[in-house]
Scaffold this motif. Sequence first.
Motif, PDB file in Angstrom:
ATOM      1  N   PHE C 247       6.830 -82.220  85.734  1.00 35.62           N
ATOM      2  CA  PHE C 247       6.548 -80.870  85.243  1.00 35.62           C
ATOM      3  C   PHE C 247       5.056 -80.564  85.284  1.00 35.62           C
ATOM      4  O   PHE C 247       4.647 -79.439  85.548  1.00 35.62           O
ATOM      5  CB  PHE C 247       7.139 -80.668  83.852  1.00 35.62           C
ATOM      6  N   LEU C 248       4.262 -81.593  85.070  1.00 38.81           N
ATOM      7  CA  LEU C 248       2.810 -81.395  85.147  1.00 38.81           C
ATOM      8  C   LEU C 248       2.419 -81.003  86.562  1.00 38.81           C
ATOM      9  O   LEU C 248       1.677 -80.033  86.785  1.00 38.81           O
ATOM     10  CB  LEU C 248       2.115 -82.706  84.749  1.00 38.81           C
ATOM     11  N   LEU C 249       2.929 -81.746  87.528  1.00 38.93           N
ATOM     12  CA  LEU C 249       2.603 -81.457  88.924  1.00 38.93           C
ATOM     13  C   LEU C 249       3.088 -80.057  89.304  1.00 38.93           C
ATOM     14  O   LEU C 249       2.360 -79.277  89.930  1.00 38.93           O
ATOM     15  CB  LEU C 249       3.256 -82.503  89.837  1.00 38.93           C
ATOM     16  N   ALA C 250       4.327 -79.748  88.903  1.00 40.62           N
ATOM     17  CA  ALA C 250       4.888 -78.442  89.231  1.00 40.62           C
ATOM     18  C   ALA C 250       4.045 -77.332  88.619  1.00 40.62           C
ATOM     19  O   ALA C 250       3.741 -76.327  89.272  1.00 40.62           O
ATOM     20  CB  ALA C 250       6.326 -78.354  88.739  1.00 40.62           C
ATOM     21  N   THR C 251       3.636 -77.518  87.374  1.00 42.01           N
ATOM     22  CA  THR C 251       2.846 -76.487  86.707  1.00 42.01           C
ATOM     23  C   THR C 251       1.488 -76.319  87.381  1.00 42.01           C
ATOM     24  O   THR C 251       1.044 -75.199  87.633  1.00 42.01           O
ATOM     25  CB  THR C 251       2.637 -76.845  85.218  1.00 42.01           C
TER      26      THR C 251
END
Lengths: 408, 319, 294
Positions: C247-251
């Motif tokens: 989710f960090l990467l996606a965000t």
Amino acid sequence: MNLSRTSVMVALSVFAAVISPAPSRAEDTIKIGAPLSLSGKFVSYGAAAKRGVEMAVDIYGGKVGNKKIEILFRDTQSDPQVAVNSFTQLLSEEKVNFLIGPIATPMAMAGLPAWRRTRALWVVPGATTPLLEEEAGKEPMLFHTFPYGYYYHLALARSLREKLGPGKTVAIIYSDDAYGREHLPYAQKYFTQEGFKIVAEELVRAGATDLNPVLAKIRRVKPDLLLGLVQTTDGIQLTKQVYVQRLNIPYLVGTAYPQLKQWQDASGEAQEGWVGVTTYIPGLKAKADPKYPKLFMDSDVWKAEFTKRYNREPEFIDVGAYVSTCMLLIAIENAGAVDDKEKVAEELKKLDVHTMIGRGHFEPSLGGTLNQAFADVVVHQRVKGADAILYPKEFETADKFEQATYAK
Amino acid sequence: MIAVRGWIIILGSLVVALVAPHFLPPGFSDWLTRLSTLILVAASWNMMANAGLISLGHSGFWGLGAYSAALLANAFHIPFWLSIVPAMLLGAFFGACLAYITGRLRGLFFAIATLATSEALRVVALMVPKLTGGAEGVFVFDQIRPDRITMTSFSLCLAVATVATSYFLSRSRYQYALRAMRDSESAVQMLGVNPARFRIGVTALSGAIASCAGVITAWFTGYIDPGSAFDLKITISAQIAPLFGGLYTVTGPVVGSIAILALSELTRLYFNYSGGVGLLVYGCILVFGVLMMPSGLVGLWKRRRKPVVTDAAVPARAK
Amino acid sequence: MASLIFQIVVDSLLLGGVYTLMAVGLSLAFGVTRIINFAHGDIVMYGAYAAFFAFVSLNIDPLLSLLFVAILGAIGGYLLFKLTLDRILDAPGINQVLLTFGLGLVLQNVAVILWTGDERSTTPSYAFDSWFLSDDIVVAKGRLIAFGLAVAFVVLLLAWLRWSELGRATRAVSQNRAAASLMGINVRAMYALSFGLSSSFGTATGAIMSFLLPITPFMGFPILVKAFAIIILGGLDSIVGTVIGAFLLATAETTIAYVVPQGIGWAEGVAFFLLVIVLIVRPTGILGTVGRDA
């Protein structure tokens, strides 16, 4: 260090023995080198070109005059280093006077310096981004057959302007790979020239998982047209996301991908209304060439013949490689079946044939290539799962562009 | 004594490198150039592996070398042999920075950090088209490209120099430090070597050598684009070659490079009539190679000659 | 502005679901066996092809065939482990990298030979459906389904690891191989099991990707690299960490793509930059416990 010397020597000498040039073959064959990407990321180009070349040689009868045609396929593995090596092997060891391929621009570019050492007669049925043209267009021994990308944009802009009227706005999406970057300036040039207003130019990363951020930006400017300058894989992703995200842009325009069966299958209902541009689509009704009807057949007949052999529908690279090979073989035959590039080049320039992808006749291109064979392109639109043809006039099957549909 | 013999072999190899290309068929000569680039990256990768630093970022060095040579050659028309110097300096500088920034990272984490930096470099090459030509790539100014024979001799000499460097490194007092680094850095300190500085030194040397390989490729193909200059395939062959030949040895990368390039070339020439078969055979051989001879070709050879497996063949990290 | 933030949040969440699916299998296998499986992306690719052919020739929905595909993946992964990796477990870690890379090459090129390089995709109706959240924010049904499945997979996996006998044994092996072995756990069997499970997640992910991404023999590698980045970001041996990493990467990617001009082109580079920063600040990843010499 002992073991090193022995093993290095053994390995090198075994290898040298294996790949050193084979004894020269009999004089009654004519060798044509075909460096193509038969593996790696450009494999679909190379595989299609190989089908086209093989089918051409087969239909031609495998011989020119009394000499056997031998096609030396060399896999470039989609790797520039290997491309150089392949060109050198073909040109300096096999000493071929004729080359056909590769299709992918980076492979052609990598082969170019190696080719300059002997300047064999080089038929290029691909490399449609004008990079090759800028670097080597003026070379008299370079015979570029397939239309360059700018012919696409010229035809697209013209036909859209003609049928949609003036004052339309267009948003452009282009990929960060060579395809998008090369096409962008020509799209800008010809669409502006035809009176379109470019309201957005958005870059996408090739192979991106999510195009939403870009689509959201385009949604805000509400263009009349969306032009997607991307390759097939990204084209599928773009098509699906545009549809699902309900961009509600009236006209969706692609480049080469809307003609491809794989794009159509993968895009499902999202393909409805996409406009494409190409040199060949299976629905095209081109008549056989009066002089060479056995090679350049009615396009329907040729398509049936191809489908029978390969159990699939032909696409533009298949047919492009086929007609290019045929033209080369005719020229060799007309020159008296000699292994002489100068004489064959003379004959090649004289050719004027009517093929499944339009008139084949070498003349200077718009961008300055000395020998460019084809310039005819077709604008088509996906309507109810089939192709409507809207340009050029003589092939027209519909007189207006339909609006695109979106998720309900 | 050994050093003298080493020198003789090196000088002999240099003479061969200068003379042989004149008598070889052109395709083979091209092949030797490709081989040299592979030996350069393989040996340079092996140098870092020797110190316990697993790099997945060698395509970054390669691309950096290729781009700096091509851009400098185009801007200032500097000849190919001179373009090596700035490229090596840049590679060394980049390597040193990488080692300095990742000072605390070990093992797999270091590996991923190197992978990340090389991917980031590729993105930069794509996204700054004004400088790099972007995805369309750049041509190297054609008039100053060397002919094939010069090219082959030059790259062979560089390969010999690289192997010689790793040979002398393996003979110097640093070899103990290197081997100790693989296990524990505190042990290195007892040898009177500052591990942090040593890491930076090794990475810088390795980076300089790997960027040389990029320089050769830029001149050899005459054209580079981000996709091929920062291709992950480079990183992968940089490690496959030493692994296949024999990890942590001087000859391993050389033997491995010859073996895998010969394999890939043979499969390419004999299976090129159907897409993918060549690479498939290559993959199969790799898999069986690893399963059947885990310490590489050199290990296999040594075991055949001596029943006792030598230290070099059994990596210290094996548990 | 509020609308932009809302949009970024929605898109990040949906992309994060996709990324979680890509990474969770790789994370499980690595956590237990300490082997980075370079063939994981290709296993995903085979799952996608299996779902594709089930869809085209048998007319089975990818979400239905997902079950069978996952079972096939588990069997395939188990066999692959037994036949290859099991035999070199004691060799240096780098040999395993080479082996799995070779396996990936084989899998990829078998796919090229069998199915050519042509792009394919399954086209179930939900892949072409979406809802308006507001005037300009749209949620694609296909991605929402992927998000839901990602949540379900992670919950199932965590529950299994926590409460089942085998799951606990798996965790024990992951935490301390020697101690687990002393406790009478068959370490090799647990390795094979987790590898099979990891492959089954991989192929199931492939079945889901079959309607989200174009299917080609080359689709595996970019997936692998993403998954790689994610599990390092989150901490190699932590499933929860992997989810956070995804989710960090996606965000990060989505935000950059929205906010920076030409951002989508830079997003990947910035994501890798982020990775380096995280590694320097916290070398074990966000939730990881793996020692410095992993």
